[in-house]
Motif scaffolding. Structure first.
Motif, PDB file in Angstrom:
ATOM      1  N   ASP A   3      -9.048  -7.485  86.240  1.00  0.00           N
ATOM      2  CA  ASP A   3      -7.904  -8.015  85.518  1.00  0.00           C
ATOM      3  C   ASP A   3      -6.576  -7.490  86.049  1.00  0.00           C
ATOM      4  OD1 ASP A   3      -9.680  -9.283  83.908  1.00  0.00           O
ATOM      5  OD2 ASP A   3      -9.579  -7.791  82.278  1.00  0.00           O
ATOM      6  N   PRO A  35     -16.697  -9.661  71.415  1.00  0.00           N
ATOM      7  CA  PRO A  35     -16.269  -9.475  72.809  1.00  0.00           C
ATOM      8  C   PRO A  35     -14.773  -9.165  72.938  1.00  0.00           C
ATOM      9  CG  PRO A  35     -17.561 -11.481  72.571  1.00  0.00           C
ATOM     10  CD  PRO A  35     -17.336 -10.951  71.207  1.00  0.00           C
ATOM     11  N   THR A  36     -13.960  -9.758  72.117  1.00  0.00           N
ATOM     12  CA  THR A  36     -12.517  -9.494  72.180  1.00  0.00           C
ATOM     13  C   THR A  36     -12.238  -8.036  71.843  1.00  0.00           C
ATOM     14  OG1 THR A  36     -12.119 -11.765  71.467  1.00  0.00           O
ATOM     15  CG2 THR A  36     -10.264 -10.246  71.330  1.00  0.00           C
ATOM     16  N   TYR A  37     -12.893  -7.527  70.820  1.00  0.00           N
ATOM     17  CA  TYR A  37     -12.716  -6.132  70.414  1.00  0.00           C
ATOM     18  C   TYR A  37     -13.182  -5.195  71.540  1.00  0.00           C
ATOM     19  CZ  TYR A  37     -13.531  -1.704  68.018  1.00  0.00           C
ATOM     20  OH  TYR A  37     -13.540  -0.383  67.666  1.00  0.00           O
ATOM     21  N   ILE A  38     -14.330  -5.504  72.109  1.00  0.00           N
ATOM     22  CA  ILE A  38     -14.869  -4.670  73.191  1.00  0.00           C
ATOM     23  C   ILE A  38     -13.922  -4.672  74.381  1.00  0.00           C
ATOM     24  CG2 ILE A  38     -16.749  -4.455  74.875  1.00  0.00           C
ATOM     25  CD1 ILE A  38     -18.619  -5.582  72.663  1.00  0.00           C
ATOM     26  N   HIS A  39     -13.378  -5.859  74.710  1.00  0.00           N
ATOM     27  CA  HIS A  39     -12.465  -5.978  75.842  1.00  0.00           C
ATOM     28  C   HIS A  39     -11.210  -5.130  75.613  1.00  0.00           C
ATOM     29  CE1 HIS A  39     -10.669  -7.804  79.369  1.00  0.00           C
ATOM     30  NE2 HIS A  39      -9.589  -8.076  78.656  1.00  0.00           N
ATOM     31  N   LYS A  40     -10.645  -5.198  74.415  1.00  0.00           N
ATOM     32  CA  LYS A  40      -9.445  -4.414  74.096  1.00  0.00           C
ATOM     33  C   LYS A  40      -9.758  -2.925  74.030  1.00  0.00           C
ATOM     34  CE  LYS A  40      -6.765  -7.921  71.765  1.00  0.00           C
ATOM     35  NZ  LYS A  40      -6.021  -8.292  70.571  1.00  0.00           N
ATOM     36  N   MET A  72     -12.057  -1.297  75.762  1.00  0.00           N
ATOM     37  CA  MET A  72     -12.323  -0.750  77.092  1.00  0.00           C
ATOM     38  C   MET A  72     -11.070  -0.742  77.960  1.00  0.00           C
ATOM     39  SD  MET A  72     -16.151  -2.030  77.879  1.00  0.00           S
ATOM     40  CE  MET A  72     -16.197  -1.043  79.327  1.00  0.00           C
ATOM     41  N   PRO A  91      -8.007  -2.530  80.382  1.00  0.00           N
ATOM     42  CA  PRO A  91      -8.088  -3.483  81.506  1.00  0.00           C
ATOM     43  C   PRO A  91      -9.160  -3.058  82.512  1.00  0.00           C
ATOM     44  CG  PRO A  91      -6.117  -2.114  81.667  1.00  0.00           C
ATOM     45  CD  PRO A  91      -6.782  -1.789  80.366  1.00  0.00           C
ATOM     46  N   ILE A  92      -9.870  -4.044  82.992  1.00  0.00           N
ATOM     47  CA  ILE A  92     -10.898  -3.826  84.016  1.00  0.00           C
ATOM     48  C   ILE A  92     -10.259  -4.118  85.370  1.00  0.00           C
ATOM     49  CG2 ILE A  92     -13.176  -4.585  84.823  1.00  0.00           C
ATOM     50  CD1 ILE A  92     -13.802  -5.326  81.930  1.00  0.00           C
TER      51      ILE A  92
END
Length: 196
Positions: A184, A171-176, A178, A180-181
Motif C-alpha cells: 500500500d 477485514p477493515t478493522y484488521i487492515h486498520k 495492522m 499500512p502494508i
C-alpha cells in the motif's frame, strides 16, 4: 443579548484555586466546561443552583442544566438520609441549599413517591423522619426478580462477546489495526532518481 454569568472552574491543584470565566455577551461558556467545573464541586455546595440562576441559555442546553440542579438536590437529600433520622423541612432546605422549606417538601414527596428514599413528613410539626428500606428481600418475588436480572446481564455479556469477535474478524478493522502494508505504500524517490 443573553445574561452575563460567572463560572468558577477549579484547577487540578485543588477546589479553592479556581479561574473565573465571564460568559454571556457573545461568547457563552461551553456546556462541557460548565459540567466539568460542576463535577469538581461537592454535590451539596449549591454550585449548580448558583450556576442556573445566571444561565439564560447555554448552547441550547438549559434543560440539561435544570436536570443537573435537580439531580444535585436529590443527591444531597439522599446524603441526609444516611446522616440523620429526623430533620425539620427548614433544616433540609438549609442543608440542601434550597430557598424555601416548601421546595424541600416537594423534592422529598417526589423522591418518596419514586421510591428513591423512605421517609415520612409530619405536616403538623414540619418534620421529616427518614427510614430504612422496608424491603427485606426474603420473598420469592425478589428471588425471581434477581434471577431475571442476572439472566439479562448474562445475555448482554454474551452479545458483547459476539460483537467483539465480529469486530475482530472484520477485514477493515484488521487492515486498520495492522497499519499500512508494504504494497500500500508508494515507492519513495531515491537520490539517484530525483537527481535525474
Amino acid at each position: 443579548m443573553s445574561d452575563l454569568f460567572v463560572v468558577e472552574v477549579p484547577r487540578l491543584g485543588g477546589p479553592n484555586t479556581g479561574d473565573t470565566f465571564l460568559a454571556g455577551s457573545g461568547a457563552p461558556l461551553s456546556t462541557a466546561a460548565v459540567f466539568s467545573a460542576w463535577r469538581h464541586h461537592s454535590p451539596c455546595s449549591g454550585y449548580a443552583s448558583r450556576l442556573v440562576k445566571g444561565v439564560n441559555q447555554l448552547e441550547g442546553n438549559y434543560g440539561l442544566v435544570k436536570q443537573l440542579v435537580a439531580a444535585q438536590f436529590k443527591q444531597c437529600i439522599q446524603k441526609l438520609t444516611r446522616t440523620f433520622l429526623t430533620l425539620s423541612l427548614a433544616d433540609v432546605a438549609l442543608r440542601v441549599k434550597l430557598q424555601l422549606p416548601k421546595l424541600a417538601q416537594q423534592y422529598l414527596l417526589n423522591m418518596i413517591e419514586d421510591g428513591e428514599i423512605h421517609a415520612s413528613i409530619n405536616q403538623k410539626d414540619g418534620m421529616v423522619v427518614f427510614r430504612d428500606n422496608p424491603e427485606q428481600y426474603n420473598a420469592s418475588d425478589t428471588l425471581d426478580l434477581l434471577h431475571e436480572r442476572m439472566e439479562r446481564v448474562m445475555e448482554m455479556e454474551k452479545r458483547l462477546v459476539e460483537m467483539e469477535e465480529a469486530i475482530q474478524r472484520n477485514p477493515t478493522y484488521i487492515h486498520k489495526l495492522m497499519g499500512p502494508i508494504d504494497e500500500d505504500i508508494p515507492p519513495q524517490p531515491t537520490a539517484s532518481t530525483s537527481a535525474m
